[in-house]
Every structure is written in structure tokens, then in C-alpha cells.
Design a protein around this motif. Sequence first.
Motif, mmCIF file in Angstrom:
data_model
loop_
_atom_site.group_PDB
_atom_site.id
_atom_site.type_symbol
_atom_site.label_atom_id
_atom_site.label_comp_id
_atom_site.label_asym_id
_atom_site.label_seq_id
_atom_site.Cartn_x
_atom_site.Cartn_y
_atom_site.Cartn_z
ATOM 1 N N PRO A 37 -34.269 10.666 45.384
ATOM 2 C CA PRO A 37 -35.330 11.633 45.041
ATOM 3 C C PRO A 37 -36.567 11.440 45.918
ATOM 4 O O PRO A 37 -36.904 10.326 46.311
ATOM 5 N N VAL A 38 -37.242 12.542 46.208
ATOM 6 C CA VAL A 38 -38.438 12.564 47.058
ATOM 7 C C VAL A 38 -39.623 12.965 46.186
ATOM 8 O O VAL A 38 -39.511 13.900 45.395
ATOM 9 N N VAL A 39 -40.740 12.211 46.302
ATOM 10 C CA VAL A 39 -41.959 12.559 45.538
ATOM 11 C C VAL A 39 -43.006 13.107 46.508
ATOM 12 O O VAL A 39 -43.327 12.459 47.504
ATOM 13 N N ILE A 40 -43.508 14.322 46.210
ATOM 14 C CA ILE A 40 -44.481 14.965 47.105
ATOM 15 C C ILE A 40 -45.767 15.243 46.342
ATOM 16 O O ILE A 40 -45.735 15.897 45.280
ATOM 17 N N GLU A 41 -46.892 14.735 46.860
ATOM 18 C CA GLU A 41 -48.192 14.865 46.181
ATOM 19 C C GLU A 41 -49.078 15.886 46.894
ATOM 20 O O GLU A 41 -48.819 16.233 48.035
ATOM 21 N N ASN A 42 -50.126 16.347 46.157
ATOM 22 C CA ASN A 42 -51.100 17.299 46.710
ATOM 23 C C ASN A 42 -50.448 18.633 47.077
ATOM 24 O O ASN A 42 -50.836 19.286 48.042
#
Length: 420
Positions: A37-42
Motif C-alpha cells: 500500500p502507498v500513503v499519499i499526503e497533502n
Amino acid sequence: MKFEIFGGKTFSGEIEVSGSKNNTLKILSASLLFKNPVVIENVPQIEDVFRMNELLKDLGVNIFYKNKNTLVLDSRKVKNFKLSFDTAKKLRASIALAGPLLGRFNQVVFPYPGGCVIGKRPIDIFLSAWKKMGANVSEKNDVFCLKAKKIKGTNIVFRLPSVTATESVIMTAVLGYGKTIIWNPAREPEVLALIDFLNASGAKIFGAGTSKIEIIGRNGKLLESKKPFKIIPDRIEAGSFLILGSALANYLKIKNCNPEHLMSVIGVLKDAGVQVKIGKNFLEVQKPKKLLACNIKTSEYPGFPTDLQAPFVVLMTQAYGQSMIFETIYDGRLNYIEDINRMGAKIIMCDPHRIIINGPTKLRGREIESPDLRAGLAFVLAGLIARGKSLIYNIYQIDRGYEKIEEKLQKLGLNIKRVE
Ligand code: EPZ
């Protein structure tokens, strides 16, 4: 839905910049290359991101919001490599999914990308690159079908430094066999941010920001995300607020931006007499007593960005003297001029790429329809400058790329409302 604006007011205050639309769309696409899984912020809450999420879910990607600006994407179970056509039609950037799908599955099916009215944009640079990498391309009623035995490294020369083509070829090459070189790639900050994200996850990509990018393929081995990725600030939104401030602000602080990404715009505004103070991650701007006419020519980064051409034209209607604007990136990106003239501007179309603006002219509010995302923002700016009431229709176009724009402007005391 439309925006109702009563203009002609100056203001003071602070405004926050959201995450970059164009960086987000490509980072979301790249999540197809990962084994975890990839976590993307903003992540900005804008329509184009919601459409891209629909396309990814349709492919089998598991997506959920950790909070309103943080997305988690898990593409481990993805098997489908055919883009859903009606959603892809709404989003020009849907083509950014073709690159990783081809890289991961050696095949992809996608419709001719729709979305923006600024011309049905050609995709020859994408197709010729993918052919050189080993894909067989067939097309039937605007649907493209690409199939490759395997993706192999090769030398590619871009006839134009296309932004999404650069990002797409990188996302195809990163899982391929052997080394791929792209000559004359795009150097936009969003391209560099994508390369940072991929390299932080095991890719080997060299030459970001130079005239030659090298990608060492991973022979089919998926990437592994090791930490959350933070989307870079949206330099076009920040530039739009900088231009708004140059026209109407006694004082405006633009927060959460990267001034380095806007040096060409800041340079031109300073030539126009605008005071711009550069902070580490903010800008301060004050409108000048006398705004001076300036000539600009849009060009690839680090030149003056085409996406800020329309807002800048509106600003130049308030400048003393004659400005020449030369739009070199797109055909049809000056298609909004007549609407601004009907508000009282004096703009002459010299040829499809060049206009001359005589200023300053008083603008009067009127009813206008936004043809595309960036002209739409320019109309909001014109409405805020004009005396009287303006109604701007088709604001889905503006919601595609600006997060809650009317709320941000209301916080500055500006009179803009979203009405049925
Ligand atoms: C990206 O579009 C941005 N979109 C655009 O922003 C931006 O205006 C543009 O780059 C230029 O900076 C996204 O990143 C999603 P190009 P892209 O390929 O990649 C021609 C916005 O408002 N071309 O660099 O599609 C093309 O016709 C949008 O946020 C070919 O001829 O732009 C254009 O004239 C609008 N053949 C020029 O290159 C091709 O195969 C630049 O296009 C590809 C492009």
C-alpha cells in the motif's frame, strides 16, 4: 451551479495553497507499480482527483481516505488493464494510467483522452515512445489497445518536452528490462516529484531536471513504498493567488507554497511594479500604485507557465501601457479573450497565438461561462476586479483544479458565493 461575484474591492489577508493537482494525478497513477500500500499526503479535494480515484477503483485498486487530505492506495489485487471509458473521457490526465498499466501488465486499453476543451490534444509522443519500448499499438473508434511481449529499454527522443508523456514513459520503463533514455524530457517540478517518489521506493532514475533522463528497469520487480509521500504545493494555484494579490491586495500572504517553482512569474510581476517578498514556504504580495504593462511568452518550465497565461492577461488589462502575450504551448488557449473584452478590456487578437492588451481599462461585471479550468479562474479574477455583479457558469471546470476556491476567497473578505 455558478459563482456570483460582486467585485471592485481591495482586501488584506492570508491564503493557503493546496497540494498540486498535476502532481497528485501522476502519483496516484504510479501507485499501480507497487507491491504494497502507498500513503499519499497533502492530496487536494478536487474533482480531477475524485475522477482519478474512480478510474483506479474500477481497475481494482483498493483506495481509502485516512483523513480528508491523505489517501491510501493498495493495487496488489489489480488485474484489469482496461480503463472505464466514460470516466476516462472526462479526464484528460487518464492517459497517465496507461504508462504504469503497460509497464505492469504488458498491455493496456484506453480511450482517446478527453477532458480539456483546449483542443483534443495529440498523443503521438506517447505512442511512438511505447512502440519503441516494444508495444504493438492498434486503434479502433478512438480506443487504443497496446500489447507487448515485454517492455525493453531503448533510446527515446521527444520532439517536444511533453510533461505527461515524460511521466508516462518513466512509469512504463521503471519495471521494464534494460535501460531507457529519454532525450528532451519535461523538467517541471511535478516530474521531479514523481521521480523522487519512485526513487524513494526502489527505482533507479537519473538526470531529473536535465536534458536527459535514464531509467534502469527492474525486470518486472514491483516497487515497494517505504514512507508516505507528500504532494508538492500547487504552483499554479499559488501563482493564481499571486496574480490576484497583484491586482487587489493591500497585503496578501500566500502560505504553504514553494516560491522556487514560481521564479519566472515573480520576475515578471516585479517588472510590472508589484512588490513580492519571498519567504521559505510563503510569499507576500502588495498591489502597486501603478501596474506596468509587461510582455510574456509562455514556455516549458522554468519559463512562464501556460496555466497562468489567462490570469496574467486579466491582470494586464489593469496595467498602464501595451502588453504582448505570446502563447506557445497550446492552440486554442486564447479562446476566452472575447469574454474579457465584453467586460470592458481592450485586447486585440494578432494571430491564434498572440494578443496585444491596451490598459488600463475598467471592467464591468457580466455573465460568463468558464471554458476550461484556467480560463475559469481568470474569469473569477476578472469578476473580483470588475465593478458590479458577475455570474460565472460551468464552475465544475474550476472545481476540477481549485479546492474550495470560494471559501478561500471569502476568508479574504471577497464577495463570492456558490449559487444554484
Ligand atoms: C500537463 O499537460 C498539465 N496537465 C497541463 O495542465 C499543463 O498545461 C501542461 O502539462 C503544460 O505544462 C497535467 O499534468 C495533468 P504536454 P500535458 O504534453 O502533459 C503537445 C491544467 O490546467 N503534445 O506537456 O498534457 C500538446 O498538444 C493542465 O492543469 C503533442 O503534440 O501537456 C501541447 O501543445 C492544462 N503530442 C504541448 O505538447 C503529445 O503526444 C504540451 O503538452 C503530447 C503533447
